[in-house]
Design a protein around this motif. Structure first.
Motif, PDB file in Angstrom:
ATOM      1  N   UNK A 174      53.279  43.274  33.820  1.00  0.00           N
ATOM      2  CA  UNK A 174      52.420  43.732  32.726  1.00  0.00           C
ATOM      3  C   UNK A 174      53.264  44.184  31.540  1.00  0.00           C
ATOM      4  N   UNK A 175      54.335  44.904  31.852  1.00  0.00           N
ATOM      5  CA  UNK A 175      55.194  45.394  30.772  1.00  0.00           C
ATOM      6  C   UNK A 175      55.820  44.225  30.022  1.00  0.00           C
ATOM      7  N   UNK A 176      56.328  43.265  30.781  1.00  0.00           N
ATOM      8  CA  UNK A 176      57.049  42.157  30.144  1.00  0.00           C
ATOM      9  C   UNK A 176      56.138  41.198  29.380  1.00  0.00           C
ATOM     10  N   UNK A 177      54.900  41.052  29.849  1.00  0.00           N
ATOM     11  CA  UNK A 177      53.988  40.149  29.135  1.00  0.00           C
ATOM     12  C   UNK A 177      53.189  40.891  28.067  1.00  0.00           C
ATOM     13  N   UNK A 178      53.157  42.209  28.141  1.00  0.00           N
ATOM     14  CA  UNK A 178      52.429  43.003  27.150  1.00  0.00           C
ATOM     15  C   UNK A 178      50.921  43.012  27.360  1.00  0.00           C
ATOM     16  N   UNK A 179      50.452  42.519  28.515  1.00  0.00           N
ATOM     17  CA  UNK A 179      49.008  42.530  28.777  1.00  0.00           C
ATOM     18  C   UNK A 179      48.572  43.922  29.216  1.00  0.00           C
ATOM     19  N   UNK A 180      47.468  44.394  28.634  1.00  0.00           N
ATOM     20  CA  UNK A 180      46.929  45.689  29.063  1.00  0.00           C
ATOM     21  C   UNK A 180      46.361  45.548  30.471  1.00  0.00           C
ATOM     22  N   UNK A 181      46.606  46.556  31.331  1.00  0.00           N
ATOM     23  CA  UNK A 181      46.153  46.477  32.729  1.00  0.00           C
ATOM     24  C   UNK A 181      44.652  46.214  32.872  1.00  0.00           C
ATOM     25  N   UNK A 182      43.851  46.691  31.911  1.00  0.00           N
ATOM     26  CA  UNK A 182      42.399  46.516  32.061  1.00  0.00           C
ATOM     27  C   UNK A 182      41.996  45.046  31.918  1.00  0.00           C
ATOM     28  N   UNK A 183      42.915  44.214  31.456  1.00  0.00           N
ATOM     29  CA  UNK A 183      42.615  42.777  31.345  1.00  0.00           C
ATOM     30  C   UNK A 183      43.119  41.983  32.548  1.00  0.00           C
ATOM     31  N   UNK A 184      43.494  42.703  33.611  1.00  0.00           N
ATOM     32  CA  UNK A 184      43.924  42.031  34.844  1.00  0.00           C
ATOM     33  C   UNK A 184      43.020  42.441  36.002  1.00  0.00           C
ATOM     34  N   UNK A 185      42.551  41.435  36.730  1.00  0.00           N
ATOM     35  CA  UNK A 185      41.795  41.664  37.957  1.00  0.00           C
ATOM     36  C   UNK A 185      42.578  41.012  39.086  1.00  0.00           C
ATOM     37  N   UNK A 186      42.711  41.716  40.201  1.00  0.00           N
ATOM     38  CA  UNK A 186      43.332  41.095  41.368  1.00  0.00           C
ATOM     39  C   UNK A 186      42.236  40.750  42.366  1.00  0.00           C
ATOM     40  N   UNK A 187      42.223  39.493  42.795  1.00  0.00           N
ATOM     41  CA  UNK A 187      41.262  39.080  43.823  1.00  0.00           C
ATOM     42  C   UNK A 187      41.953  39.115  45.175  1.00  0.00           C
ATOM     43  N   UNK A 188      41.411  39.934  46.052  1.00  0.00           N
ATOM     44  CA  UNK A 188      41.983  40.104  47.389  1.00  0.00           C
ATOM     45  C   UNK A 188      40.848  39.867  48.384  1.00  0.00           C
ATOM     46  N   UNK A 189      41.091  39.029  49.376  1.00  0.00           N
ATOM     47  CA  UNK A 189      39.979  38.695  50.273  1.00  0.00           C
ATOM     48  C   UNK A 189      39.602  39.887  51.151  1.00  0.00           C
ATOM     49  N   UNK A 190      38.338  39.877  51.553  1.00  0.00           N
ATOM     50  CA  UNK A 190      37.840  40.902  52.454  1.00  0.00           C
ATOM     51  C   UNK A 190      38.720  40.980  53.704  1.00  0.00           C
ATOM     52  N   UNK A 191      39.065  39.817  54.231  1.00  0.00           N
ATOM     53  CA  UNK A 191      39.886  39.763  55.454  1.00  0.00           C
ATOM     54  C   UNK A 191      41.217  40.481  55.294  1.00  0.00           C
ATOM     55  N   UNK A 192      41.851  40.297  54.139  1.00  0.00           N
ATOM     56  CA  UNK A 192      43.140  40.960  53.886  1.00  0.00           C
ATOM     57  C   UNK A 192      42.957  42.465  53.782  1.00  0.00           C
ATOM     58  N   UNK A 193      41.898  42.879  53.074  1.00  0.00           N
ATOM     59  CA  UNK A 193      41.693  44.308  52.816  1.00  0.00           C
ATOM     60  C   UNK A 193      41.438  45.089  54.093  1.00  0.00           C
ATOM     61  N   UNK A 194      40.725  44.474  55.038  1.00  0.00           N
ATOM     62  CA  UNK A 194      40.370  45.231  56.243  1.00  0.00           C
ATOM     63  C   UNK A 194      41.427  45.112  57.342  1.00  0.00           C
ATOM     64  N   UNK A 195      42.402  44.247  57.134  1.00  0.00           N
ATOM     65  CA  UNK A 195      43.459  44.105  58.150  1.00  0.00           C
ATOM     66  C   UNK A 195      44.143  45.448  58.392  1.00  0.00           C
ATOM     67  N   UNK A 196      44.343  46.208  57.300  1.00  0.00           N
ATOM     68  CA  UNK A 196      44.924  47.545  57.419  1.00  0.00           C
ATOM     69  C   UNK A 196      44.297  48.406  56.317  1.00  0.00           C
ATOM     70  N   UNK A 197      43.189  49.046  56.673  1.00  0.00           N
ATOM     71  CA  UNK A 197      42.401  49.771  55.668  1.00  0.00           C
ATOM     72  C   UNK A 197      43.180  50.937  55.062  1.00  0.00           C
ATOM     73  N   UNK A 198      43.947  51.634  55.900  1.00  0.00           N
ATOM     74  CA  UNK A 198      44.733  52.763  55.389  1.00  0.00           C
ATOM     75  C   UNK A 198      45.632  52.295  54.239  1.00  0.00           C
ATOM     76  N   UNK A 199      46.358  51.220  54.522  1.00  0.00           N
ATOM     77  CA  UNK A 199      47.266  50.647  53.529  1.00  0.00           C
ATOM     78  C   UNK A 199      46.488  50.203  52.286  1.00  0.00           C
TER      79      UNK A 199
END
Ligand code: C2E
Ligand code: MG
Ligand code: MG
Ligand code: MG
Length: 279
Positions: free
Chosen positions: A137-162
């Protein structure tokens, strides 16, 4: 041949299965060459707001323009790339390219909305994820609010604490998280509630038979309600027909994505699409 859409590639590596070591070494070498030789491209697919019908975002989707096999879809090489470490370099390239491109669109006055990037499991569970995103983000100068990360449900629940820990840090940075392929990960609702998410993307499998099967439509209705109770934007992926669009509008889905509006397009064509789009 390009028209094989990567099938040739798939069979090529498939046939090497007897010699797995040779296969993975060959693929890794090819992917590395692809990365450094400029054979990867990002395509962009618009996300449409249900109420205003405006384009409110884009998902970046990776294509491998293979010199012999033509455009290879990610389903054909991402799983293979996950097995070797090369996925980390690919994901990093994707993130950087998507951020760079979005910043460029904004600077050129062509578009001002978030770009969504898909993150692989390997990448999500790697400990340098946050520093890498911060640096990009710093190097490209993009504001964080213009970035969305898509993470699958399966990945997210593999380790909920993490996941809770990482997502909270990302949210503090101003980055939004979309839970991709919802409905394929068997998460328990009490766990879901702990994750600081902004949106939920209904898996495309919810669409098949939706119009014919009343049981299916009550499930989809309940899932959309669940999303709204969790204060999430609910996105329907894979809209191909106007009847699907009408029905999901009725069910109060918030955003749409699918071939009905546009296939994923190279950035120039995507911008043409944006210019000609009249909400
Ligand atoms: P996804 O993130 O769930 O992306 C949605 C997929 O559905 C995309 O396939 C998109 O082209 C396709 N799609 C969109 N609308 C329609 C429609 O109306 N009908 C149909 N039949 N399909 C539609 P694609 O581009 O082949 O990507 C497949 C998957 O590969 C993605 O699923 C994502 O999990 C992964 N992927 C794509 N790009 C990347 C990337 O840059 N990095 C990583 N790690 N994974 C990626
Ligand atoms: Mg996605
Ligand atoms: Mg999806
Ligand atoms: Mg997917």
């Amino acid at each position: 041949v390009a028209k094989e859409q990567g099938d040739g590639l798939y069979h090529f590596y498939d046939n090497l299965i007897e010699n797995e070591r040779a296969e993975s070494m060959q693929l890794e070498a090819d992917l590395r060459r692809a990365l450094h030789g400029g054979q990867f491209r990002l395509y962009y697919q618009p996300k449409i707001d249900a109420a205003s019908r405006e384009i409110i975002g884009a998902e970046a989707l990776l294509r491998w323009l293979h010199p012999d096999f033509g455009s290879v879809p990610p389903d054909k090489f991402i799983p293979l790339a996950e097995n070797s470490g090369i996925i980390l370099d690919i994901d990093e390239w994707v993130l950087r390219e998507a951020c760079r491109q979005n910043k460029q669109w904004q600077d050129d006055g062509l578009a001002r909305f978030p770009v969504a990037v898909n993150i692989s499991a390997r990448h999500f569970y790697q400990n340098n994820l946050i520093p890498m995103i911060t640096r990009t983000l710093r190097e490209t100068g993009l504001e964080p609010k213009y970035l969305v990360l898509e993470i699958t449900e399966g990945m997210l629940i593999r380790n909920v604490e993490y996941s809770v820990r990482v997502l909270e840090e990302l949210r503090q940075m101003g980055i939004h998280i979309s839970m991709d392929d919802f409905g394929t990960g068997y998460s328990s609702l009490s766990q879901l509630d702990r994750l600081p998410l902004s949106e939920m993307k209904l898996d495309r499998s919810f669409l098949s038979g939706l119009l014919e099967d009343s049981r299916k439509s009550s499930i989809v209705r309940a899932v959309i309600e669940l999303g709204h109770h969790m204060d999430l934007q609910v996105v329907a992926e894979g809209i191909e027909a106007s009847e699907e669009l009408e029905y999901l509008t009725e069910l109060e889905c918030d955003q749409f994505q699918g071939y009905f509006f546009s296939k994923p397009l190279p950035s120039k064509e995507f911008i043409m699409f944006v210019k000609h789009w009249i909400a």
